[in-house]
Design an enzyme around this catalytic site. Structure first.
Site, short mmCIF file in Angstrom:
data_model
loop_
_atom_site.label_atom_id
_atom_site.label_comp_id
_atom_site.label_asym_id
_atom_site.label_seq_id
_atom_site.Cartn_x
_atom_site.Cartn_y
_atom_site.Cartn_z
N SER A 103 54.81 -24.03 84.28
CA SER A 103 53.81 -23.09 83.80
C SER A 103 53.92 -21.78 84.59
O SER A 103 54.97 -21.15 84.62
CB SER A 103 52.43 -23.73 83.88
OG SER A 103 51.48 -22.98 83.15
N ASP A 237 53.47 -28.50 73.69
CA ASP A 237 52.77 -27.68 74.67
C ASP A 237 51.86 -26.66 73.98
O ASP A 237 52.35 -25.80 73.25
CB ASP A 237 53.81 -26.95 75.53
CG ASP A 237 53.21 -26.15 76.69
OD1 ASP A 237 51.99 -25.95 76.70
OD2 ASP A 237 53.98 -25.75 77.57
N HIS A 265 51.70 -29.99 77.80
CA HIS A 265 51.57 -29.22 79.03
C HIS A 265 50.90 -30.07 80.10
O HIS A 265 49.93 -29.66 80.76
CB HIS A 265 50.74 -27.95 78.76
CG HIS A 265 50.90 -26.88 79.78
ND1 HIS A 265 51.85 -25.88 79.67
CD2 HIS A 265 50.24 -26.62 80.93
CE1 HIS A 265 51.76 -25.06 80.69
NE2 HIS A 265 50.79 -25.50 81.48
#
Length: 291
Positions: A103, A237, A265
């Site tokens: 991320s 995600d 995610h």
């Protein structure tokens, strides 16, 4: 081994250095977590698999975990967090390392690839997208976060009691996980209970959502990256949905793309084996980075 690393006047980061468990370790591996997340969010099961081949270092960003909460008094930039990663390596006397970023950690790793490629053996980036481009691209920009996730982020620093805070965090993980793999609320409740115990407080970490990201419009520079870089696509995600990963991989000079089916995610127990395998394929089969 745990220690604190001084990265700026009055700013200390918690870091943990785990020695390799295998007989023939490769070069060290640095784990760089996402925004507002402590280093202990990295699952121990994943860390253990990586530590079979590498000395593994993880740490808390500023304003997370046991690291100094400094943003309110001294706001910092995304580039400062990238510099922090190098400071952690320096503190542990690591001249070069494999870097794995998730991320926001993937964005920080991109800044390191551009500014300090001599410090990186290989990079593995997942649940992330490319640094922004200053010039319009031929293709439309990749999509942003799912609207349901944006609505939840708007509540990030709403006042909540202890039970409400845990419930909010578990719901956050449910949305991040997506529907491609099973979501176990108890698994992520345990993650957040561990984070709170590690941090010593229950208030949410929100500083990175307010952070200045000016000056990172450097996507065009990624074409010059020569460090071997793996981009892992998480097709479910909701924060960096496809084709973010594909755009990133194509933007990199030496990037390749692999896909973990069903992954969102979140690093839940079902994606740890393929994620570890992908990372280790990159790190144990690495050639010397060209800079």
């Amino acid at each position: 081994m745990e220690r604190f690393v001084d990265v700026a006047p009055g700013v200390r980061l918690w870091a943990e250095d785990m020695g390799p468990a295998g007989p023939h370790p490769g070069e060290p591996l640095l784990l760089v977590m996402g925004a507002n997340s402590s280093g202990v969010v990295w699952p121990d099961a994943l860390v253990a698999q990586l530590a079979e081949h590498h000395r593994v270092i993880r740490y808390d960003h500023r304003d997370t975990g046991r690291s100094t909460a400094s943003f309110e008094d001294d706001p910092y930039h995304l580039a400062d967090l990238a510099a922090d990663a190098l400071a952690v390596l320096d503190a542990f006397d690591v001249p070069r390392a494999h870097v794995v970023g998730m991320s926001m950690g993937g964005l920080l790793a991109q800044l390191l690839l551009l500014d300090h490629p001599e410090r990186i053996v290989t990079a593995t980036l997942f649940c992330t997208g490319p640094l922004p481009f200053t010039e319009p691209q031929a293709a439309p920009p990749p999509p942003g976060p799912d609207p349901a996730l944006l609505r939840l982020w708007a509540e990030m620093d709403d006042p909540r009691d202890a039970a409400g805070e845990i419930a909010w965090r578990v719901e956050h993980w449910r949305l991040l996980n997506g529907s491609g793999t099973p979501f176990d609320p108890a698994e992520f409740r345990a993650v957040e209970e561990r984070v709170i115990a590690h941090t010593g407080r229950q208030d949410p970490a929100v500083a990175h959502a307010r952070m200045d990201s000016d000056g990172i419009e450097r996507g065009a520079e990624l074409a010059g990256v020569t460090v071997p870089t793996l981009v892992i696509e998480a097709p479910e995600d909701p924060a960096f949905p496809p084709p973010n990963s594909g755009v990133l991989a194509r933007s990199l000079g030496h990037g390749r793309l692999v896909r973990i089916p069903g992954m969102g995610h979140a690093i839940n127990r079902t994606v740890i084996p393929p994620l570890a395998a992908a990372i280790l394929t990159q790190t144990t089969g690495a050639t010397t980075a060209r800079v």
